[in-house]
Scaffold this motif. Structure first.
Motif, mmCIF file in Angstrom:
data_model
loop_
_atom_site.group_PDB
_atom_site.id
_atom_site.type_symbol
_atom_site.label_atom_id
_atom_site.label_comp_id
_atom_site.label_asym_id
_atom_site.label_seq_id
_atom_site.Cartn_x
_atom_site.Cartn_y
_atom_site.Cartn_z
ATOM 1 N N TYR A 151 0.832 -1.205 0.000
ATOM 2 C CA TYR A 151 0.000 0.000 0.000
ATOM 3 C C TYR A 151 0.870 1.259 0.000
ATOM 4 O O TYR A 151 0.639 2.190 -0.782
ATOM 5 C CB TYR A 151 -0.901 -0.050 1.227
ATOM 6 C CG TYR A 151 -1.638 1.204 1.600
ATOM 7 C CD1 TYR A 151 -2.824 1.570 0.956
ATOM 8 C CD2 TYR A 151 -1.168 2.015 2.633
ATOM 9 C CE1 TYR A 151 -3.504 2.715 1.330
ATOM 10 C CE2 TYR A 151 -1.861 3.151 3.018
ATOM 11 C CZ TYR A 151 -3.030 3.507 2.360
ATOM 12 O OH TYR A 151 -3.709 4.635 2.743
ATOM 13 N N GLY A 157 -4.434 4.011 -2.222
ATOM 14 C CA GLY A 157 -5.475 3.258 -2.913
ATOM 15 C C GLY A 157 -6.036 2.159 -2.041
ATOM 16 O O GLY A 157 -6.001 2.231 -0.807
ATOM 17 N N ASN A 158 -6.547 1.128 -2.694
ATOM 18 C CA ASN A 158 -7.131 -0.031 -2.020
ATOM 19 C C ASN A 158 -6.275 -1.253 -2.357
ATOM 20 O O ASN A 158 -5.788 -1.373 -3.489
ATOM 21 C CB ASN A 158 -8.565 -0.256 -2.489
ATOM 22 C CG ASN A 158 -9.445 0.972 -2.281
ATOM 23 O OD1 ASN A 158 -10.083 1.130 -1.254
ATOM 24 N ND2 ASN A 158 -9.485 1.871 -3.273
ATOM 25 N N THR A 187 -1.734 -4.230 -10.414
ATOM 26 C CA THR A 187 -2.958 -3.433 -10.531
ATOM 27 C C THR A 187 -4.122 -4.355 -10.853
ATOM 28 O O THR A 187 -4.032 -5.200 -11.752
ATOM 29 C CB THR A 187 -2.814 -2.374 -11.637
ATOM 30 O OG1 THR A 187 -1.734 -1.490 -11.295
ATOM 31 C CG2 THR A 187 -4.105 -1.573 -11.793
ATOM 32 N N GLN A 214 -10.375 2.298 1.330
ATOM 33 C CA GLN A 214 -10.559 3.717 1.591
ATOM 34 C C GLN A 214 -11.980 3.956 2.123
ATOM 35 O O GLN A 214 -12.902 3.174 1.840
ATOM 36 C CB GLN A 214 -10.324 4.527 0.315
ATOM 37 C CG GLN A 214 -8.903 4.429 -0.219
ATOM 38 C CD GLN A 214 -7.883 5.013 0.750
ATOM 39 O OE1 GLN A 214 -8.110 6.066 1.355
ATOM 40 N NE2 GLN A 214 -6.748 4.324 0.895
ATOM 41 N N GLN A 245 -11.287 4.929 -7.862
ATOM 42 C CA GLN A 245 -10.044 4.761 -7.112
ATOM 43 C C GLN A 245 -9.292 3.529 -7.594
ATOM 44 O O GLN A 245 -9.911 2.555 -8.032
ATOM 45 C CB GLN A 245 -10.336 4.607 -5.613
ATOM 46 C CG GLN A 245 -10.880 5.851 -4.942
ATOM 47 C CD GLN A 245 -11.089 5.639 -3.451
ATOM 48 O OE1 GLN A 245 -10.932 4.537 -2.928
ATOM 49 N NE2 GLN A 245 -11.446 6.703 -2.752
ATOM 50 N N PRO A 246 -7.959 3.550 -7.488
ATOM 51 C CA PRO A 246 -7.187 2.370 -7.888
ATOM 52 C C PRO A 246 -7.309 1.240 -6.874
ATOM 53 O O PRO A 246 -7.424 1.478 -5.668
ATOM 54 C CB PRO A 246 -5.749 2.896 -7.935
ATOM 55 C CG PRO A 246 -5.729 4.046 -6.972
ATOM 56 C CD PRO A 246 -7.093 4.677 -7.059
ATOM 57 N N HIS A 248 -5.252 -2.411 -5.931
ATOM 58 C CA HIS A 248 -4.044 -3.203 -6.137
ATOM 59 C C HIS A 248 -4.231 -4.570 -5.488
ATOM 60 O O HIS A 248 -4.953 -4.718 -4.496
ATOM 61 C CB HIS A 248 -2.828 -2.506 -5.526
ATOM 62 C CG HIS A 248 -2.681 -1.077 -5.939
ATOM 63 N ND1 HIS A 248 -2.353 -0.695 -7.220
ATOM 64 C CD2 HIS A 248 -2.848 0.075 -5.230
ATOM 65 C CE1 HIS A 248 -2.310 0.627 -7.292
ATOM 66 N NE2 HIS A 248 -2.614 1.115 -6.091
#
Length: 298
Positions: A151, A157-158, A187, A214, A245-246, A248
């Motif tokens: 992170y 991100g998440n 990703t 998040q 939002q991204p 991962h």
């Protein structure tokens, strides 16, 4: 810059029907792997990762979980009178610091997404970790520690912990697509909850019970209609959040034991028991005898 992860949510409201009659009067999260309850193992993992605030989403007949994370004055008094200091220290080692544990109630069994949503006012507007105590991660460093490192490396991100399963098993799980691998992190390009066929699954990487999310996830859960079984699924909310939002993935280094399943629970006891210096040698000898005798004594 990634905001720090200092809060973890533990959904512990499930009924544990797969372990009846053991869970008729005892929460499934209090089933033990050797001598530590499942929920304690998850809390230990979170503490190792730097978590400071532990939020438990409970249900009916779960008050013993709150008691477990409280002082036991009468027990400690007896142990102290008997000179059992090492046991007192072990008990103290299980406790969050005063004021660092919060408990809220999920009044209806409406799924994981709803359980997380019940913690929204406690978590507030901060990113948080989500740990499913049924899923025991055997790893050093712990799975959540590895996730927080990923992170921070990816700028926030998440983050979802994932693992590979045989292709014929992907229909049982939430599956993610992957690109831009760096070491064990990547990703996430999409998610599918229980794909109906191998062709509809983008990979054999499944979500394995650890999340960094998040706070915007709460707004997405609030919009979520009940899905299969009348439950509110967190995967559906995450799919919508991906538009903003991204996300991962981390193929963490370790082994997952699904302790909501009897075979997984027994396997976790064997794995953790064998590595314990206090019981491992004797346990190994007992297993070898049982295996030599075909699983039973003559």
């Amino acid at each position: 810059m990634a905001r720090p992860i200092k809060t973890a949510v533990f959904p512990v409201a499930g009924l544990g029907t797969r372990f009846l009659p053991a869970t008729k009067a005892m929460p499934k999260e209090m089933l033990t792997v050797v001598d530590r309850p499942l929920v304690q193992i998850a809390v230990d993992e979170a503490r190792e990762a730097g978590i400071e605030h532990f939020v438990f989403v409970t249900g009916r007949n779960k008050s013993v979980i709150e008691d477990h994370f409280d002082k036991a004055f009468e027990l400690e008094a007896v142990l102290r009178a008997r000179g059992r200091q090492s046991e007192i220290e072990r008990l103290e080692d299980t406790l969050p610091l005063p004021g660092h544990a919060s408990f809220t109630r999920q009044q209806e069994p409406l799924g994981l997404g709803h359980a997380v949503w019940c913690a929204r006012h406690i978590v507030g507007d901060e990113p948080f970790a989500l740990l499913l105590p049924d899923m025991v991660m055997h790893a050093r460093p712990g799975c959540l520690r590895q996730m927080i490192d990923a992170y921070e490396a990816r700028g926030g991100g998440n983050v979802l912990a994932v693992e590979e399963v045989p292709w014929e098993q992907v229909s049982r799980y939430g599956v993610v697509g992957a690109r831009d691998w760096q070491d064990n992190a990547f990703t996430i390009t999409g998610m599918v909850e229980k794909p109906k066929s191998r062709e509809s699954a983008s990979s054999n990487l499944i979500i394995s019970g650890r999340y960094i999310l998040q706070p915007e996830i709460f707004a997405e859960i609030a919009k979520q209609e009940p899905g299969a079984g009348g439950e509110i699924q967190i995967t559906d909310a995450m799919i919508r959040l991906m538009a903003h939002q991204p996300f991962h993935g981390l193929r963490y280094r370790g082994t997952t034991y699904d302790c909501g399943d009897k075979v997984g629970f027994l396997a976790a006891n064997v794995a953790f028991g064998l590595e314990r210096p206090d019981v491992g040698p004797g346990f190994r000898a007992a297993l070898e005898r049982l295996l030599a005798e075909g699983g039973h004594r003559r």
